[in-house]
Design a protein around this motif. Structure first.
Motif, PDB file in Angstrom:
ATOM      1  N   ARG A  55       0.839  -1.237  -0.043  1.00  0.00           N
ATOM      2  CA  ARG A  55      -0.024  -0.071  -0.145  1.00  0.00           C
ATOM      3  C   ARG A  55       0.896   1.290   0.011  1.00  0.00           C
ATOM      4  N   LEU A  56       2.183   1.232   0.198  1.00  0.00           N
ATOM      5  CA  LEU A  56       3.192   2.387   0.246  1.00  0.00           C
ATOM      6  C   LEU A  56       4.010   2.116  -0.949  1.00  0.00           C
ATOM      7  N   ASN A  86       0.168  10.330  -2.343  1.00  0.00           N
ATOM      8  CA  ASN A  86      -0.816   9.883  -1.287  1.00  0.00           C
ATOM      9  C   ASN A  86       0.005   8.926  -0.351  1.00  0.00           C
ATOM     10  N   ALA A  87       0.788   7.988  -0.897  1.00  0.00           N
ATOM     11  CA  ALA A  87       1.363   6.942  -0.162  1.00  0.00           C
ATOM     12  C   ALA A  87       2.299   7.812   0.960  1.00  0.00           C
ATOM     13  N   GLY A  89       1.650  10.759   2.076  1.00  0.00           N
ATOM     14  CA  GLY A  89       1.028  11.222   2.763  1.00  0.00           C
ATOM     15  C   GLY A  89       0.403  10.270   3.965  1.00  0.00           C
ATOM     16  N   ASP A  90       0.094   8.836   3.765  1.00  0.00           N
ATOM     17  CA  ASP A  90      -0.071   7.848   4.305  1.00  0.00           C
ATOM     18  C   ASP A  90       0.813   7.499   5.486  1.00  0.00           C
ATOM     19  N   LEU A  91       2.060   7.445   4.812  1.00  0.00           N
ATOM     20  CA  LEU A  91       3.073   6.979   5.786  1.00  0.00           C
ATOM     21  C   LEU A  91       3.026   8.102   6.807  1.00  0.00           C
ATOM     22  N   GLU A  93       0.937   9.948   7.975  1.00  0.00           N
ATOM     23  CA  GLU A  93      -0.126   9.895   9.194  1.00  0.00           C
ATOM     24  C   GLU A  93      -0.100   8.804  10.063  1.00  0.00           C
ATOM     25  N   ALA A  94       0.430   7.517   9.414  1.00  0.00           N
ATOM     26  CA  ALA A  94       0.736   6.421  10.271  1.00  0.00           C
ATOM     27  C   ALA A  94       1.916   6.615  11.231  1.00  0.00           C
ATOM     28  N   ASP A  98       2.746  13.562  10.324  1.00  0.00           N
ATOM     29  CA  ASP A  98       1.751  14.377   9.420  1.00  0.00           C
ATOM     30  C   ASP A  98       1.687  15.829  10.314  1.00  0.00           C
ATOM     31  N   LYS A 256       0.037  -1.902   9.376  1.00  0.00           N
ATOM     32  CA  LYS A 256       0.416  -0.726   9.720  1.00  0.00           C
ATOM     33  C   LYS A 256       2.119  -0.724   9.703  1.00  0.00           C
TER      34      LYS A 256
END
Length: 257
Positions: A55-56, A86-87, A89-91, A93-94, A98, A256
């Motif tokens: 997903r990353l 987006n990847a 950004g997801d990283l 945030e996780a 962020d 995660k």
């Protein structure tokens, strides 16, 4: 004579060297953020984190690399339909990054393999990313760019001294003799182990092995395959074989970072 060292999108290469316009790339994107204090947001300023998760990145990896007051959060992929931004950004945030100040955003293509030809047979030879000398699997390019630059300079020196244009081809020949086998093995490793999350999890399990860590570190430091410690090679072979046939047990990805 000209040494084309103008990057992965080399205009010199495209204009002068046959086949350079067909260079395969992965695309890298990262965001430079203000580093939080160690311990905040699960952040450790002394540790580099690499993430092998589909997903990353569906075919490469994502990373968090601290550089003192700033940190690089990034991802690579050759999949043109995959959103690198987006990847990242997801990283962020996780991992709690962020909330960190974004200083700048950068992106660039990274060549996947050395070009089949580095010179035009007359007066031009390539070096660095223009020649495609970035290691598969890891994306390391600085050392190989410097080595290729030295070989290119030697080739130009020989051309100017002898007038023989065949001297330009020695840059690639010398580089591939020194590093071609490592690139070949890393390319196979990337194509196989990065193919999906199941294989990536097995790859991470293999990398936990002390023998793998020791031999990989030695190979990284000396930029050549390590032939010492034959028993370690035997142990690694047997463990790799167990993973290949599914006998070794690994934990499933949690989803995660």
């Amino acid at each position: 004579a000209i040494i084309g060292a103008d990057g992965a999108n080399s205009a010199v290469a495209r204009q002068e060297v046959r086949g350079a316009d067909r260079m395969p790339y992965v695309f890298a994107y990262h965001e430079i953020v203000r580093s939080p204090q160690s311990g905040q947001a699960d952040f450790d300023g002394t540790r580099c984190d690499v993430y092998y998760q589909g997903r990353l990145s569906p075919d490469f990896y994502a990373w968090i690399f601290p550089h003192g007051e700033t940190t690089s959060v990034g991802v690579c992929s050759a999949n043109k339909g995959f959103s690198l931004r987006n990847a990242v950004g997801d990283l962020r945030e996780a991992t709690g990054l962020d909330a960190s100040q974004t200083i700048r955003r950068e992106g660039a293509p990274i060549p996947l393999r050395p070009l089949q030809r580095w010179d035009n047979g007359r007066e031009v030879v390539l070096a660095g990313d223009a020649a495609g000398v970035v290691a598969p699997a890891s994306g390391e390019g600085i050392y190989y760019a410097m080595a290729g630059g030295r070989f290119a300079a030697d080739a130009v020196d020989a051309l100017l001294e002898t007038g023989d244009v065949r001297a330009l081809a020695t840059a690639r020949k010398r580089f591939m003799k020194a590093h071609g086998r490592v690139f070949w093995i890393l390319g196979i490793m990337q194509r196989f182990w990065y193919a999906n999350d199941r294989r990536r999890e097995r790859f991470v399990s293999i990398c936990r092995d002390p023998d793998v860590q020791h031999l990989t570190w030695q190979a990284y430091m000396h930029k050549q395959l390590v032939r010492a410690k034959p028993l370690a090679h035997v142990r690694i072979f047997l463990k790799d074989l167990a993973h290949l046939v599914g006998l070794a047990r690994v934990s499933q990805p949690s989803g995660k970072p």
